[in-house]
Design an enzyme around this catalytic site. Structure first.
Site, PDB file in Angstrom:
ATOM      1  N   GLU A  26       0.819  -1.206   0.000  1.00 41.30           N
ATOM      2  CA  GLU A  26       0.000   0.000   0.000  1.00 41.30           C
ATOM      3  C   GLU A  26       0.855   1.260   0.000  1.00 41.30           C
ATOM      4  O   GLU A  26       1.831   1.375   0.742  1.00 41.30           O
ATOM      5  CB  GLU A  26      -0.916  -0.011   1.233  1.00 41.30           C
ATOM      6  CG  GLU A  26      -1.885   1.163   1.271  1.00 41.30           C
ATOM      7  CD  GLU A  26      -2.739   1.186   2.526  1.00 41.30           C
ATOM      8  OE1 GLU A  26      -3.788   1.862   2.509  1.00 41.30           O
ATOM      9  OE2 GLU A  26      -2.373   0.526   3.525  1.00 41.30           O
ATOM     10  N   LYS A  75     -10.195   2.593  -2.293  1.00 45.49           N
ATOM     11  CA  LYS A  75     -10.389   2.027  -0.961  1.00 45.49           C
ATOM     12  C   LYS A  75     -11.713   2.482  -0.369  1.00 45.49           C
ATOM     13  O   LYS A  75     -12.002   3.679  -0.285  1.00 45.49           O
ATOM     14  CB  LYS A  75      -9.219   2.455  -0.076  1.00 45.49           C
ATOM     15  CG  LYS A  75      -9.182   1.828   1.313  1.00 45.49           C
ATOM     16  CD  LYS A  75      -7.868   2.219   1.995  1.00 45.49           C
ATOM     17  CE  LYS A  75      -7.713   1.619   3.376  1.00 45.49           C
ATOM     18  NZ  LYS A  75      -6.393   1.959   3.968  1.00 45.49           N
ATOM     19  N   CYS A 120      -5.869  -2.727   2.329  1.00 42.40           N
ATOM     20  CA  CYS A 120      -5.571  -2.654   3.753  1.00 42.40           C
ATOM     21  C   CYS A 120      -6.791  -2.727   4.670  1.00 42.40           C
ATOM     22  O   CYS A 120      -7.271  -3.819   4.953  1.00 42.40           O
ATOM     23  CB  CYS A 120      -4.725  -1.423   4.052  1.00 42.40           C
ATOM     24  SG  CYS A 120      -3.833  -1.546   5.631  1.00 42.40           S
TER      25      CYS A 120
END
Length: 299
Positions: free
Chosen positions: A49, A122, A159
Site C-alpha cells: 500500500e 479504498k 488494507c
C-alpha cells in the site's frame, strides 16, 4: 466419482519492502524487484500500500496532499512500462488526486501490455492513532468490482478493507478468482509483546477467514521497517509477514517480519472449484434472511 479439476497454475510475487526515501527511489526499487520476480517466472506482482513513499497518514498535514497524483499519471505510466517490459500484470497502490480537495487511496492494475485496465478506490477508511486516513482519503465510489486481466479476475481491496468480510464476499460473488490486499500495517512500538502478537495474529486470521469463507486464494503484501511519526510519538514498525493463502486458508508462502523480500509462489486457480464442491458455502447462504446486514446496528 468426482473428477478433480485440472490445475491452472499462476505464479505470483509479492514485493515486501521498506520506504526508500523518495518517489524515484521507491519506483527504482520496485523496478528492480519486479525484474527479480519476472526472472523467477512471476506472472502477477502485488505491491504494498502507498508504495511510492512513507506512510504519511501518521499525522494530519495539508502539505502531504502534494504527494497525490492523477490516475492515469506519472506512476501508472512508469508501472505500465514496467509491466510491458516484463510481460507481467502489476497491482500497485497510489495516492490519487481526483480533483482539488478530492483524493483517494487507490489500487491500480496494469496489464502485461502496459495498459491501465482497472482501479479500485479504498472503501473502508480508518481513523485511528497513527492511521489518520480520513483526513486524506475520500471513501471509494467504484464499489466492489473485480478487474479482468490476462491472468484472471482480480478482487483488489486495500488494507483496512481486510477487516470486513462483506468486501471479500462481494468480490467473490462477482467472480473474483483471487483476493489481493496492498497493505501498510504494523505495531505501535510502545505496545507490549503480547499485544503485538495478538494484533498480528488477528490480521492473519482475517485473511485466512476470507480465503475459507469464499473458497479463493488471498494475497496480502505489507511493508516493513520503522517509520517515525511527525508528531514525535514512537511511530510505526511495519510487521511485513506478506503471504499467499490457498482457498482453505492454507499457507502457500509467507515472508518474514523484518526484511525486504520478493515472495514468489505458485497458486492453483482451479483448486477453488474443487474446494467449493466440498464446502459449498455460496450455495447454502440464506440470502432471504440477511436484510439486516444493510443496517448499521440492530438495536
Amino acid at each position: 466419482m468426482t473428477k478433480t479439476p485440472t490445475p491452472r497454475t499462476l505464479r505470483v510475487a509479492l514485493i515486501q519492502d521498506a520506504d526508500q526515501g523518495s518517489v524515484d527511489a521507491n519506483l527504482a526499487r520496485i523496478e528492480q524487484r519486479v525484474g527479480d520476480a519476472a526472472a523467477q517466472g512471476a506472472q502477477l506482482v502485488l505491491l504494498q500500500e502507498l508504495h511510492n513513499g512513507a506512510y504519511f497518514c501518521q499525522h494530519e498535514s495539508v502539505d502531504e496532499f502534494d504527494r497525490a497524483e492523477p490516475i492515469p499519471g506519472p506512476s501508472t505510466e512508469r508501472l505500465g512500462a514496467l509491466a510491458k517490459k516484463h510481460g507481467i500484470v502489476i497491482v500497485g497502490s497510489l495516492f490519487e488526486r481526483r480533483a482539488a480537495g478530492l483524493y483517494h487511496n487507490t489500487a491500480v492494475v496494469l496489464e502485461r501490455d502496459g495498459r491501465l485496465v482497472g482501479k479500485y478506490r479504498k472503501m473502508h477508511i480508518p481513523d485511528d492513532p497513527g492511521f489518520y486516513e480520513k483526513f486524506y482519503f475520500t471513501p471509494g465510489d467504484l464499489g466492489f468490482e473485480p478487474i479482468d486481466t490476462s491472468v484472471g479476475r482480480l478482487g483488489v481491496l486495500v488494507c483496512w478493507d481486510q477487516w470486513y468480510p462483506e468486501a471479500a464476499r462481494l468480490m467473490a460473488l462477482a467472480g473474483a478468482e483471487l483476493l489481493l490486499y496492498p497493505t501498510a500495517i504494523g505495531w505501535d512500538i510502545d505496545d507490549s509483546e503480547d499485544e503485538r502478537s495478538r494484533q498480528r495474529q488477528a490480521w492473519i486470521l482475517s485473511h485466512r477467514g476470507h480465503a475459507v469463507a469464499n473458497g479463493v486464494p488471498v494475497l496480502s503484501c505489507n511493508r516493513i521497517g520503522h517509520e517515525d511519526s511527525p508528531l514525535g510519538t514512537s511511530g510505526i514498525r511495519f510487521w511485513g509477514s506478506s503471504h499467499v493463502l490457498g482457498p482453505q486458508g492454507e499457507y502457500l508462502c509467507e515472508a518474514n517480519t523484518e526484511n525486504a523480500e520478493v515472495l514468489v509462489c505458485d497458486v492453483d486457480l482451479q483448486r477453488s472449484e474443487h474446494v467449493r464442491r466440498i464446502w459449498p458455502f455460496l450455495r447454502d447462504r440464506r440470502i432471504d434472511a440477511y436484510g439486516d446486514l444493510l443496517r448499521r446496528y440492530r438495536d
